[in-house]
Design a protein around this motif. Structure first.
Motif, PDB file in Angstrom:
ATOM      1  N   VAL A  74       0.857  -1.188   0.000  1.00 56.04           N
ATOM      2  CA  VAL A  74       0.000   0.000   0.000  1.00 56.04           C
ATOM      3  C   VAL A  74       0.891   1.235   0.000  1.00 56.04           C
ATOM      4  N   ASP A  75       0.585   2.177  -0.904  1.00 54.36           N
ATOM      5  CA  ASP A  75       1.301   3.455  -0.937  1.00 54.36           C
ATOM      6  C   ASP A  75       0.430   4.540  -0.324  1.00 54.36           C
ATOM      7  N   LYS A  76       1.063   5.587   0.155  1.00 54.41           N
ATOM      8  CA  LYS A  76       0.330   6.740   0.673  1.00 54.41           C
ATOM      9  C   LYS A  76      -0.634   7.250  -0.406  1.00 54.41           C
ATOM     10  N   ASP A  77      -1.850   7.584   0.000  1.00 56.76           N
ATOM     11  CA  ASP A  77      -2.934   8.074  -0.859  1.00 56.76           C
ATOM     12  C   ASP A  77      -3.624   6.986  -1.659  1.00 56.76           C
ATOM     13  N   ASP A  78      -3.243   5.723  -1.456  1.00 54.49           N
ATOM     14  CA  ASP A  78      -4.008   4.625  -2.051  1.00 54.49           C
ATOM     15  C   ASP A  78      -5.366   4.527  -1.346  1.00 54.49           C
ATOM     16  N   ILE A  79      -6.380   4.077  -2.084  1.00 50.85           N
ATOM     17  CA  ILE A  79      -7.696   3.811  -1.515  1.00 50.85           C
ATOM     18  C   ILE A  79      -7.810   2.311  -1.289  1.00 50.85           C
ATOM     19  N   VAL A  80      -8.081   1.919  -0.045  1.00 52.50           N
ATOM     20  CA  VAL A  80      -8.237   0.504   0.295  1.00 52.50           C
ATOM     21  C   VAL A  80      -9.719   0.232   0.508  1.00 52.50           C
ATOM     22  N   MET A  81     -10.231  -0.849  -0.097  1.00 53.04           N
ATOM     23  CA  MET A  81     -11.658  -1.139  -0.046  1.00 53.04           C
ATOM     24  C   MET A  81     -11.957  -2.561   0.381  1.00 53.04           C
ATOM     25  N   CYS A  82     -13.043  -2.679   1.147  1.00 54.79           N
ATOM     26  CA  CYS A  82     -13.621  -3.989   1.462  1.00 54.79           C
ATOM     27  C   CYS A  82     -14.852  -4.138   0.581  1.00 54.79           C
ATOM     28  N   LEU A  83     -14.806  -5.033  -0.380  1.00 52.48           N
ATOM     29  CA  LEU A  83     -15.907  -5.186  -1.330  1.00 52.48           C
ATOM     30  C   LEU A  83     -16.723  -6.453  -1.096  1.00 52.48           C
ATOM     31  N   PHE A  84     -16.644  -7.003   0.124  1.00 51.55           N
ATOM     32  CA  PHE A  84     -17.460  -8.172   0.459  1.00 51.55           C
ATOM     33  C   PHE A  84     -18.320  -7.870   1.693  1.00 51.55           C
ATOM     34  N   ALA A 105      -7.286  -9.645   1.387  1.00 47.50           N
ATOM     35  CA  ALA A 105      -8.749  -9.702   1.302  1.00 47.50           C
ATOM     36  C   ALA A 105      -9.321  -8.407   0.751  1.00 47.50           C
ATOM     37  N   TYR A 106      -8.577  -7.314   0.890  1.00 48.77           N
ATOM     38  CA  TYR A 106      -9.054  -6.001   0.450  1.00 48.77           C
ATOM     39  C   TYR A 106      -8.564  -5.686  -0.967  1.00 48.77           C
ATOM     40  N   LYS A 107      -9.206  -4.691  -1.590  1.00 48.86           N
ATOM     41  CA  LYS A 107      -8.780  -4.205  -2.892  1.00 48.86           C
ATOM     42  C   LYS A 107      -8.053  -2.877  -2.693  1.00 48.86           C
ATOM     43  N   CYS A 108      -6.923  -2.746  -3.357  1.00 43.51           N
ATOM     44  CA  CYS A 108      -6.097  -1.549  -3.220  1.00 43.51           C
ATOM     45  C   CYS A 108      -6.089  -0.810  -4.560  1.00 43.51           C
ATOM     46  N   LEU A 109      -6.507   0.466  -4.546  1.00 39.84           N
ATOM     47  CA  LEU A 109      -6.640   1.247  -5.772  1.00 39.84           C
ATOM     48  C   LEU A 109      -5.790   2.506  -5.715  1.00 39.84           C
ATOM     49  N   LYS A 110      -5.193   2.844  -6.854  1.00 41.41           N
ATOM     50  CA  LYS A 110      -4.430   4.080  -6.982  1.00 41.41           C
ATOM     51  C   LYS A 110      -5.260   5.061  -7.806  1.00 41.41           C
ATOM     52  N   CYS A 111      -5.398   6.287  -7.294  1.00 43.74           N
ATOM     53  CA  CYS A 111      -6.183   7.293  -8.001  1.00 43.74           C
ATOM     54  C   CYS A 111      -5.454   7.761  -9.258  1.00 43.74           C
ATOM     55  N   ASN A 112      -6.187   7.852 -10.367  1.00 37.87           N
ATOM     56  CA  ASN A 112      -5.622   8.427 -11.574  1.00 37.87           C
ATOM     57  C   ASN A 112      -5.512   9.945 -11.426  1.00 37.87           C
ATOM     58  N   LYS A 113      -4.888  10.621 -12.397  1.00 38.92           N
ATOM     59  CA  LYS A 113      -4.554  12.034 -12.232  1.00 38.92           C
ATOM     60  C   LYS A 113      -5.765  12.953 -12.154  1.00 38.92           C
ATOM     61  N   ASN A 114      -6.943  12.466 -12.578  1.00 36.05           N
ATOM     62  CA  ASN A 114      -8.150  13.296 -12.516  1.00 36.05           C
ATOM     63  C   ASN A 114      -8.875  13.216 -11.171  1.00 36.05           C
ATOM     64  N   ILE A 115      -8.338  12.391 -10.244  1.00 35.61           N
ATOM     65  CA  ILE A 115      -9.001  12.172  -8.964  1.00 35.61           C
ATOM     66  C   ILE A 115      -8.128  12.666  -7.810  1.00 35.61           C
ATOM     67  N   PHE A 116      -8.706  13.534  -6.977  1.00 29.13           N
ATOM     68  CA  PHE A 116      -8.030  13.980  -5.755  1.00 29.13           C
ATOM     69  C   PHE A 116      -8.359  12.983  -4.644  1.00 29.13           C
ATOM     70  N   PRO A 117      -7.371  12.263  -4.099  1.00 33.15           N
ATOM     71  CA  PRO A 117      -7.647  11.152  -3.177  1.00 33.15           C
ATOM     72  C   PRO A 117      -8.542  11.518  -1.994  1.00 33.15           C
ATOM     73  N   GLN A 118      -8.331  12.689  -1.381  1.00 34.98           N
ATOM     74  CA  GLN A 118      -9.106  13.055  -0.205  1.00 34.98           C
ATOM     75  C   GLN A 118     -10.582  13.290  -0.546  1.00 34.98           C
ATOM     76  N   TYR A 119     -10.843  13.809  -1.761  1.00 30.96           N
ATOM     77  CA  TYR A 119     -12.241  13.978  -2.187  1.00 30.96           C
ATOM     78  C   TYR A 119     -12.911  12.623  -2.343  1.00 30.96           C
ATOM     79  N   ILE A 120     -12.241  11.724  -3.045  1.00 31.68           N
ATOM     80  CA  ILE A 120     -12.877  10.438  -3.324  1.00 31.68           C
ATOM     81  C   ILE A 120     -13.035   9.613  -2.045  1.00 31.68           C
ATOM     82  N   ASP A 121     -12.179   9.855  -1.069  1.00 28.44           N
ATOM     83  CA  ASP A 121     -12.332   9.194   0.228  1.00 28.44           C
ATOM     84  C   ASP A 121     -13.664   9.605   0.867  1.00 28.44           C
TER      85      ASP A 121
END
Length: 418
Positions: A74-84, A105-121
């Motif tokens: 996991v990198d800083k600003d990654d979004i970690v999700m529980c999808l179950f 067990a979790y899904k780890c996502l990196k925001c693309n350049k059009n997404i501000f991580p704190q907003y999407i959180d």
């Protein structure tokens, strides 16, 4: 008023006309990288209700594997999700403020350049807290495969507006969280006060000027001179009443209420397939949970019904409420845990065999009645204050949830920050 348009997402409705609706596959990259041999030198992370937290050695609960090499990076600003378990899970997503590793067990996502991580959180807080993604699940466990998730559309304002929304919500949520923390501390203070009031009354009585003597029991200390100390077996009777065909199930809850299960809720209980050893309970019976008594599951039944043999149903010629309050004081002060002969997580033996051998301070019958009456009145007063504070917490929680929803869906605009 800015111009609005239909989002095409049922639970969102209208959005600002300059906002985009884009599928997740255009907003995120799946960040699945196994930590491998670096696991021993990588910070372990956990997804919690309060976001992603670090876990130090010895803090991990449950069964710990010998190797964490299959955990994902996991990198800083990654979004970690529980999808179950989207219908019942307590945690769903969080933004990482750390570099580390987390369960596969979790899904780890990196925001693309059009997404501000704190907003999407914040956006996902609205989605998951209200369980909006259950409608996209196609299985009975209410889980989403990552490819299904990637096909789901989300709202994408301009990058600048995402930053403005996130910064605004950071400030407002910090204010709400500060108020929430203060109220939680007030509740904890009231709960501790209630425990001390009970303990003081059942071991010292109500007369501060009475002559005292040593009880000879470490956790009781000094008691009024005219009081006695008796073991439970000399004044308590262990009952095993027969059940009736019309009986409903009674539960002894950790807050001390003993009532029909249906009076509280019908879901979330483990159901017995066979009612072997079930016993009848009458209104006014003193009930001590044989496993959860240490946590306060001790009370007077307000109903007729039947219960598992794990409940100790007791009678006495002494004042049952006084005995109840004394046993609760033992629970509140950790005496049952201290007397435990074995270690078992989240439980402790408070069976009749234990209760009958315990020493109890025994005032006169008149004093028992006075103490019970005093504690009923005092505890009701404190409980009302706690209830008021709890309602304040619920109001703040709903306000915070509403605030996040209104801004991440464009119902309100961050004008003061522009």
């Amino acid at each position: 008023m800015r111009e609005m348009k239909e989002s095409g997402i049922e639970w969102i409705g209208e959005i600002p006309s300059d906002w985009e609706v884009k599928k997740n596959k255009y907003n995120f990259t799946i960040n699945k990288r196994l930590i491998g041999s670096f696991w021993q030198t990588t910070q372990l992370l956990s997804l919690t209700k309060n976001g992603i937290k670090t876990i130090n050695d010895g803090e991990q609960t449950g069964k710990v594997p010998a190797s964490l090499s299959t955990y994902q990076k996991v990198d800083k600003d990654d979004i970690v999700m529980c999808l179950f378990d989207l219908d019942c899970s307590a945690v769903f997503s969080g933004i990482s403020n750390f570099n580390g590793m987390i369960s596969p067990a979790y899904k780890c996502l990196k925001c693309n350049k059009n997404i501000f991580p704190q907003y999407i959180d914040y956006y996902f807080k609205t989605v998951f807290v209200d369980r909006k993604y259950m409608r996209y699940s196609k299985n009975v466990r209410y889980s989403l495969a990552i490819d299904e998730f990637m096909r789901i559309p989300i709202l994408v304002p301009s990058f600048l507006e995402q930053q403005l929304i996130a910064n605004f919500l950071d400030e407002k949520c910090d204010e709400i969280d500060s108020l929430t923390s203060d109220i939680q501390k007030q509740i904890e203070t009231l709960q501790e006060y209630k425990k001390s009031v009970i303990t003081e009354a059942v071991t010292k009585g109500l007369d501060p000027n009475v002559e005292m003597k040593d009880s000879g029991v470490e956790w009781i200390g000094e008691i009024p001179k005219q009081w006695k100390v008796n073991k439970g077996k000399y004044f308590l009777r262990y009952l095993q009443r027969p059940t009736k065909e019309s009986d409903d199930v009674i539960t002894c809850f950790r807050d001390g209420e003993v009532t029909l299960r249906s009076n509280r809720r019908d879901e979330g209980f483990t159901i017995s397939l066979k009612e072997i050893g079930y016993q009848g309970i009458e209104v006014g019976d003193l009930v001590v949970h044989g496993m959860d008594g240490f946590a306060g599951s001790i009370g007077i039944s307000d109903s007729r019904g039947k219960a598992s043999p794990v409940l100790n149903v007791l009678d006495t010629e002494d004042n049952k409420k006084y005995i109840m309050y004394y046993l609760r004081s033992m629970a509140y002060n950790g005496v049952f845990i201290a007397l435990a002969t074995g270690i078992r997580v989240r439980t402790c033996d408070t069976s009749w065999n234990k209760l009958r051998e315990l020493p109890y301070p025994i005032p006169t019958k008149i004093e028992q009645e006075q103490i019970a009456y005093y504690l009923d009145d005092k505890c009701s007063e404190i409980d009302l204050l706690i209830e008021e504070k709890t309602k304040q917490l619920e109001t703040l929680e709903q306000y915070k949830k509403s605030l996040i929803y209104e801004y991440v869906t464009g119902k309100k605009e961050v004008l003061s920050y522009v």
